[in-house]
Structures are given as C-alpha cells and as structure tokens.
Design a protein around this motif. Structure first.
Motif, mmCIF file in Angstrom:
data_model
loop_
_atom_site.group_PDB
_atom_site.id
_atom_site.type_symbol
_atom_site.label_atom_id
_atom_site.label_comp_id
_atom_site.label_asym_id
_atom_site.label_seq_id
_atom_site.Cartn_x
_atom_site.Cartn_y
_atom_site.Cartn_z
ATOM 1 N N ASN A 30 0.828 -1.209 0.000
ATOM 2 C CA ASN A 30 0.000 0.000 0.000
ATOM 3 C C ASN A 30 0.861 1.257 0.000
ATOM 4 O O ASN A 30 0.550 2.258 0.646
ATOM 5 C CB ASN A 30 -0.958 -0.006 1.192
ATOM 6 N N ARG A 31 1.970 1.194 -0.747
ATOM 7 C CA ARG A 31 2.889 2.327 -0.836
ATOM 8 C C ARG A 31 2.574 3.215 -2.037
ATOM 9 O O ARG A 31 3.420 3.995 -2.457
ATOM 10 C CB ARG A 31 4.333 1.811 -0.951
ATOM 11 N N HIS A 32 1.404 3.077 -2.588
ATOM 12 C CA HIS A 32 1.072 3.758 -3.827
ATOM 13 C C HIS A 32 -0.214 4.557 -3.655
ATOM 14 O O HIS A 32 -0.938 4.406 -2.666
ATOM 15 C CB HIS A 32 0.865 2.730 -4.945
ATOM 16 N N GLN A 33 -0.488 5.410 -4.620
ATOM 17 C CA GLN A 33 -1.766 6.100 -4.729
ATOM 18 C C GLN A 33 -2.371 5.702 -6.070
ATOM 19 O O GLN A 33 -1.652 5.469 -7.040
ATOM 20 C CB GLN A 33 -1.576 7.625 -4.710
ATOM 21 N N GLY A 34 -3.681 5.642 -6.165
ATOM 22 C CA GLY A 34 -4.331 5.358 -7.446
ATOM 23 C C GLY A 34 -3.799 4.089 -8.079
ATOM 24 O O GLY A 34 -3.738 3.034 -7.458
ATOM 25 N N LYS A 35 -3.368 4.204 -9.344
ATOM 26 C CA LYS A 35 -2.829 3.071 -10.081
ATOM 27 C C LYS A 35 -1.366 3.323 -10.426
ATOM 28 O O LYS A 35 -0.947 4.454 -10.630
ATOM 29 C CB LYS A 35 -3.607 2.864 -11.393
ATOM 30 N N VAL A 36 -0.602 2.234 -10.517
ATOM 31 C CA VAL A 36 0.774 2.333 -10.992
ATOM 32 C C VAL A 36 0.864 1.661 -12.360
ATOM 33 O O VAL A 36 0.309 0.583 -12.581
ATOM 34 C CB VAL A 36 1.787 1.717 -10.003
ATOM 35 N N GLY A 37 1.530 2.332 -13.291
ATOM 36 C CA GLY A 37 1.674 1.837 -14.652
ATOM 37 C C GLY A 37 3.028 1.193 -14.873
ATOM 38 O O GLY A 37 3.981 1.405 -14.114
ATOM 39 N N VAL A 38 3.113 0.405 -15.944
ATOM 40 C CA VAL A 38 4.357 -0.260 -16.328
ATOM 41 C C VAL A 38 4.567 -0.042 -17.823
ATOM 42 O O VAL A 38 3.691 -0.378 -18.638
ATOM 43 C CB VAL A 38 4.308 -1.767 -16.015
ATOM 44 N N LEU A 39 5.700 0.531 -18.197
ATOM 45 C CA LEU A 39 6.038 0.703 -19.609
ATOM 46 C C LEU A 39 6.573 -0.610 -20.163
ATOM 47 O O LEU A 39 7.486 -1.202 -19.591
ATOM 48 C CB LEU A 39 7.094 1.805 -19.780
ATOM 49 N N CYS A 40 6.011 -1.044 -21.275
ATOM 50 C CA CYS A 40 6.441 -2.296 -21.900
ATOM 51 C C CYS A 40 7.235 -1.995 -23.173
ATOM 52 O O CYS A 40 8.450 -1.890 -23.129
ATOM 53 C CB CYS A 40 5.221 -3.177 -22.151
#
Length: 414
Positions: A376-386
């Motif tokens: 729970n170290r994030h806010q909202g969503k975290v994205g990943v560049l592929c």
C-alpha cells in the motif's frame, strides 16, 4: 511467474512475501494465435491486486487455474505452461488477428479489458460474467499484459482513449470496469442521483474510480482513506466528505478474533455527522475482513453493501441482526461484462472519468511495482512501460487532453 517456485514463500506471513523475488523478466515463445484472438504489441500495462496475489501464490498458485484451463481443449492447453505471463491491463497496437475476426485489424490502437469467456454455454448469453468458462485474463489465463506481446480474445478489445498517453490508457481497464459494474450497473448497486456512498480506500486503484462515478452520477461519496495525502487526493477529485481512518483511530478489531462493535457505532455517528444525519445508501466494499462488519452496520435500513475482492482477508464476519432485521442487501460483484467494460471505457474516452495514474515503472521493475502495491505504498494506479520507450507518448487528441489535463494528472507524483 515460474511453476517451480510455488513453494518460495512457504511459512512466511502474507505481508513478508516479496513479489520482487517471484516476478521474473524472461523470454518465452510467442503463443499460437487461435480463432477470435489477437496478438497485441503492449505499449504499457498496469499492476492490479490480482498481480500481487499471483506473485505471492495466494490464495492459491495461479498455475492451478492454468491447469484447469488446459483441460478444456487444444486452445486452452496453450495456457498450461511451467510459466505464467501475468497482467490484466494493457494499452497497445493490434499486430495480428486470428480467423473470424472482423471488428479489429493490424494497426488498431486498443486497450483491453480482462474478461475472457468462451460463450459456448447458455448461461453467459444474458450476462457474460455468468459464463461457466469465465476467466480473468492474465490471472486465470496465460499471456497477460505485463509483457511486450499479449494474447487476448478480440471481444476484450476496446478503442484506446485518444487523449491519453499509453501508460495513462493502460491504467483504467480492470478497476474502472469493476467499479462501474459494482456501483453503476443494474448488476451491482444501481447507484442513483442523490445516493450517499461510503467508499473504502477511496484514493486507491479501485476506490478512486468509485469516487469519480459517485461524483459524476450526482451521488455523495464519503471517502475513507488512511493518510492526509490520500485525503487530499479525494478533495482534488471533488469529494467533500472524507474520513481519515488512521488519524481518527478507527480499529474495528480488538484482536484477531473479536470485532469491536463500539467502533462500528462510532463510524455510523461520524457518517451522520458528515451528512447531516443521513446513513449511507451504498457501501462500496473491497477490503473484506477488516471492514466488512462495519460496512454491514453502516448501511442504512434497506441499504446495499456491494462487495468485490477481499484484500485484507476472505473470511468475512458480521452481525447478521443488522442485516436481516434492517432489510439490507449484500451484493457480490466481480469485474464486468463486455457491455459494462465498454461503457466504462467510453466514459474515459469522453473525458467524464479520468485515469488515476500516480507512477510508472519500466517492465524490468514490475516486481517492484507489485511490491509497492502489496505494501500500500502507492496512490491510485501504478503503470508499467512495456514497448513504449518512455512516458508521454501515444496522445492523438491534443485538444481534448488540454481540456482535461489537470484532472488527468492530479494523481501524478503524490
């Protein structure tokens, strides 16, 4: 994920299981393309809580799902492998399509929702979520979105919102569709103008979309969060009523076996204080065990608790007197059918609902991204560049982006 590492975290408590140890970046063969399928070049993906569950082998190793799918026939057998390519979101470009596909073709810029269905049985033809062969792509199937190439059914595809970057477009899919069905759809709570909605984790990946749907629908969200920064994010979205459960000291369990009903009553009083005496029509539930007893108590007489997931535990406990004697309902909700996912994506495309991307990771740090979500170290969503070489690419409608720029970026770097 590797099948030979299923026992990696044996004996460890859930909180100590580290996705950075179990998620690997490897080369694997490109899967054979079947009828009604597409091979998509993944520009960006995102991390959902199902990726966390997969990476810590809870509640069961996902290889159990792949073996079950493999027994359905030759096409299903492609998924039963000693590795699992995970991920239930993507934004990218169609490369190839299989036999029988007419709606999509190479070069189409798309996002994918995560409902995989066979639709060979009658049950799924009223609501595809009821199909007996319903699965979540990238969780219960192989070849998910945390990769350079992904295999999807073409009835998972939707147009990429033209005003968003690849990483922004990749983030709403699973959580936006889930929140839409859970709150807006007649299959969920069927939220109405004027409803009051208690939203747990209101700044998180799922709750941030629930908050936006409530506001856009003329409902009043009561946002429950765990820090001043998360409270500020809810205010940025337009919510006025916020409870910081940590600052206000809410503890619904006095020990592992005993809930403290005085805390339920204190929550109810706090809600009425914020609303001018109103109890909530709908409770948007997803933490599960930690909050469920309080949720059942807090819903008004005749109200609805709509639940998906159980990030704090699956074995829910509540006092049934508050349910049956007050004519409340508990509604189970799981992801969304194609029509619901399409409607949710259309709202994003029209600039009525916005992505809640806070941070982006490169593909080789997907384990770190899952670790941060797990803690729970994030806010909202975290994205990943592929395949996208950097952030900020893929925008096709600059004018619409300019109109909504502040809303699109409000979760960034918080």
């Amino acid at each position: 994920m590797r099948a030979d590492e299923v026992g990696l975290f044996e004996g460890l408590p859930t909180k100590d299981k580290d996705p950075r140890r179990s998620l690997h970046l490897d080369e694997v063969p490109v899967p054979e393309l079947g009828p009604g399928e597409a091979l998509v070049a993944v520009m960006a993906s995102a991390v959902n809580y199902n990726t966390v569950w997969t990476s810590i082998f809870e509640p069961v190793p996902t290889f159990t799902f792949l073996k079950k799918y493999g027994r359905t026939g030759p096409l299903g057998a492609r998924h039963d492998l000693p590795y699992h390519v995970v991920g239930s979101d993507l934004a990218g470009v169609v490369l190839r399509t299989g036999a029988g596909v007419q709606a999509w073709g190479p070069g189409d810029e798309v996002v994918a929702h995560c409902l995989s269905v066979e639709l060979e049985a009658p049950q799924g033809h009223d609501d595809t979520m009821l199909d007996p062969q319903q699965r979540i792509w990238g969780f219960e199937t192989n070849f998910g979105g945390l990769a350079q190439l992904a295999l999807v059914k073409t009835n998972q595809l939707m147009p990429k919102p033209a005003h968003l970057t690849w990483e922004e477009a990749a983030c709403p899919g699973l959580v936006n569709s889930t929140a839409y069905r859970q709150l807006v759809s007649r299959n969920g709570a069927a939220m109405r103008l004027g409803d009051t909605v208690l939203i747990w984790g209101a700044s998180g990946g799922l709750g941030s979309y629930a908050t936006q749907f409530a506001l856009a629908s003329g409902a009043t969200p009561i946002c429950v969060v765990s820090s001043p920064a998360k409270a500020e994010l809810c205010h940025r979205m337009g919510a006025e009523l916020v409870i910081d459960r940590v600052a206000e000291g809410f503890r619904f369990w006095s020990d592992e076996r005993t809930q403290d009903q005085r805390e339920w009553r204190r929550l109810g009083s706090r809600i009425r204080e914020l609303t001018g005496g109103r109890d909530v029509d709908i409770v948007f539930e997803h933490p599960g065990r930690e909050t469920f007893g309080a949720s059942v108590y807090a819903a008004k007489k005749g109200g609805t608790v709509v639940t998906c997931a159980s990030t704090s535990g699956y074995m829910h406990e509540y006092d049934n007197r508050y349910l049956w004697m007050n004519l409340k309902r508990i509604v189970g909700s799981h992801f969304a059918n194609y029509a619901e996912a399409w409607a949710a994506n259309d709202l994003v495309s029209r600039g009525l609902i916005h992505p809640t991307l806070s941070r982006t990771y490169p593909l080789d740090q997907a384990g770190q991204a899952a670790f941060d979500v797990h803690g729970n170290r994030h806010q909202g969503k975290v994205g990943v560049l592929c395949l996208a070489p950097g952030e900020g690419l893929g925008v096709r409608d600059e004018a619409q982006r300019e109109r909504h720029h502040q809303a699109i970026t409000r979760f960034r770097n918080v």
